[in-house]
Write an enzyme that holds these catalytic residues in place. Sequence first.
Site, PDB file in Angstrom:
ATOM      1  N   HIS A  97       8.015  -3.276  19.787  1.00  0.00           N
ATOM      2  CA  HIS A  97       7.153  -4.421  19.480  1.00  0.00           C
ATOM      3  C   HIS A  97       7.395  -4.943  18.063  1.00  0.00           C
ATOM      4  CE1 HIS A  97       5.152  -4.467  23.209  1.00  0.00           C
ATOM      5  NE2 HIS A  97       4.384  -3.411  23.020  1.00  0.00           N
ATOM      6  N   GLU A 122       9.326   0.451  24.011  1.00  0.00           N
ATOM      7  CA  GLU A 122       8.644  -0.575  23.216  1.00  0.00           C
ATOM      8  C   GLU A 122       8.039  -0.032  21.908  1.00  0.00           C
ATOM      9  OE1 GLU A 122       9.022  -1.189  26.435  1.00  0.00           O
ATOM     10  OE2 GLU A 122       9.550  -3.315  26.433  1.00  0.00           O
TER      11      GLU A 122
END
Length: 676
Positions: free
Chosen positions: A255, A167
């Site tokens: 993200h 992420e």
Amino acid sequence: MTAAFPNMLKPLDLGFTQLKNRIVMGSMHTGLEDRFYNYGKLAAYFAERARGGTALMITGGISPNRRGWLLPLGGTMNGLGDVVNHRRVTSAVHAEGGKILMQILHSGRYGYHPFVVSASDRKSPISMFKPRTIKESEILSTIRDYGRCAKLSKLAGYDGVEIMGSEGYLLNQFICNRTNNRKDKWGGSLENRMRLPVEIVKRVRKEVGKDFIICYRLSLIDLVEGGNSWPEIVAIAKALEAAGITILNTGIGWHEARVPTIVTSVPRAAFRKVTANIRKELKIPVMASNRINTPEICDDIIASGDADLISMARPLLADPAFVNKAAAGKPEEINTCIACNQGCLDMTFSGKRSTCLVNPQACAETELVYVKTTRAKKIAVVGGGMAGLSFATVAAERGHDVTLFEAADDIGGQFTMAMNVPGKEEFRETVRYFRAMVKKTSVKVVLNKRVGDADLKAGGFDEVVIATGVTPRTPKIPGIDHPKVLSYPDVLKHGKKVGHRVAVIGAGGIGIDVSEFLLAEHSPQPVDHWLAEWGVDVNSTEPGGLAAPVRHPPLREVYLLQRKEGKKMGQGPGKTTGWVHRLALQHHQVKMLGGVEYVKVDDLGLHIRVGGEDQILDVDNIILCAGQESVKDLLPVDTEGKISDKRFHVIGGAKLAGELDAMRAIREGAELAARL
Ligand code: NAP
Ligand code: SF4
């Protein structure tokens, strides 16, 4: 207990620890882990899920040192004081027969504080703070910090750790060229870029011994430019396996990626293939994740051999008894996560404690408690939308005698429209859940009944709950009764025909929903279609797994209008979902206009004024999405507007239409039911 989903419940032998089943509660930051005084609440939160049948859980991210904080003074595991706090969590989980891993997360450049470091000094597009390039001596101390953190977690009673390497957090930042332009032995070649995660795993294994789970969450598709290619990802996974990890967990996208990975419009299990691909390369168990929310999908993924384990975080926030209900053959009683992010991630990213839109008890297990009543009352609920259903089912579960009156021919209220919006099919699950719960809790449901004062008087009710919701607002615009003008229920509920050129008045959540409804080709969207539209190549042929997006000409020409100026349009109510709606509307070439004055409607279309200039939008239809007004005719009020009969209560949209959302409606219903 009958094994209704045999593959999902099949035990997995990890060699030294027998897992009861294949469901793992994936890591999810709740906000409780950041403050020591909340560890009692955190313990209750995990214990509830262990009691509900989840065999293994993973905590939210805990930093190995100050530089790795996600937020200032975020959760750490640095000393004996931390061990004492964390023991409250591990003891509570073990008492319920569960197991728990502590996630070690170093945020790198995603940290929200001035001490952030990264492989290089490139700022992230989603962060305020520019990172400092971490020095080699600090890299070595970081490896030691991970080792100490893992050792302390073992002392605190954890069954293992998960090392967060996906992420876009620190370890991902080292692994990818996108963020690592170092010239020393920690950058450049793949061997150098993966040196930090591999050395960390070796160090952790050395500190914790062989009978301790080390799960590693690896980004299997980065979804950003400068991400890794598939051969690189395989090489990293194999190096981590050789270094001593027990389980490989799937991470999807950074993200900062501009491809949605978990919101409700992402088809269920859209990324299972990347997990299946890596499973063929490794000997250790592999865990699938992202948009997996029903026992049927879990079972199918395990049965087809795409993964050994399933990671679900939000679905277990939504229903802590997910596993037990599935095992008992009662999947219809599962309160399914609708992937809205409103109660969980939107809260976390606003610095608030997480909860869940469909389950207001989530992260409030010690505060919102449903105790059996000792004095059963006869209660009328008027309105079968989310507020009324939430109240009725909790009150009936507590032992009250509840009758729910609904004027329409079905329960569900505004959700019966939302669930018709493409990409919001999950909302059907909430209506299905409440249907099962009214039956289970013996709520008497009276449909097609518009209740009047006389009915309420004649019924002899001890309490009356007004949950009559909202009615669409009709703005005062000359010509508003022209046949071109439709309301949003005309479109979403009654299936009225809509022409090719459309103006939508109001760019709030419903204006966006209606625009998406008018532009969608399929509902639900097939996975391949969705992946192609967002430019995702699950085989990562190109680095990062990005491909040229496939866009089709829009089905209609849509104008989305609002009176306000300046505000980003099409943002929707959610912090973590607004950008997805905005991009989807841009992909479909929706024309968004702010600062609009509505002049009139006539045969020519919608006359507007923008920046002092008159324009005519030559449209076939104008759809009103201009907010709502409360419906509360049945509420007895005095001259000051206060409720004049103590037996009456008002909740949800009937109480306040502005800024109404389903989260408030469900929470208000549950809170009132808990105290009556
Ligand atoms: P909303 O978000 O309040 O938006 C109402 C829109 O109507 C605004 O764009 C407003 O913009 C416009 N408007 C208000 N009064 C008007 C008037 N007199 N004349 C013309 N335009 C007017 O309401 P909503 O879209 O109806 O949504 C209702 C609730 O459901 C909201 O709380 C929303 O958050 C929730 N919802 C959530 C989602 C989700 O995805 N989570 C989806 C749908 C709905 P201007 O005043 O600038 O014109
Ligand atoms: Fe799922 Fe929405 Fe609940 Fe989050 S708030 S767990 S996304 S239903």
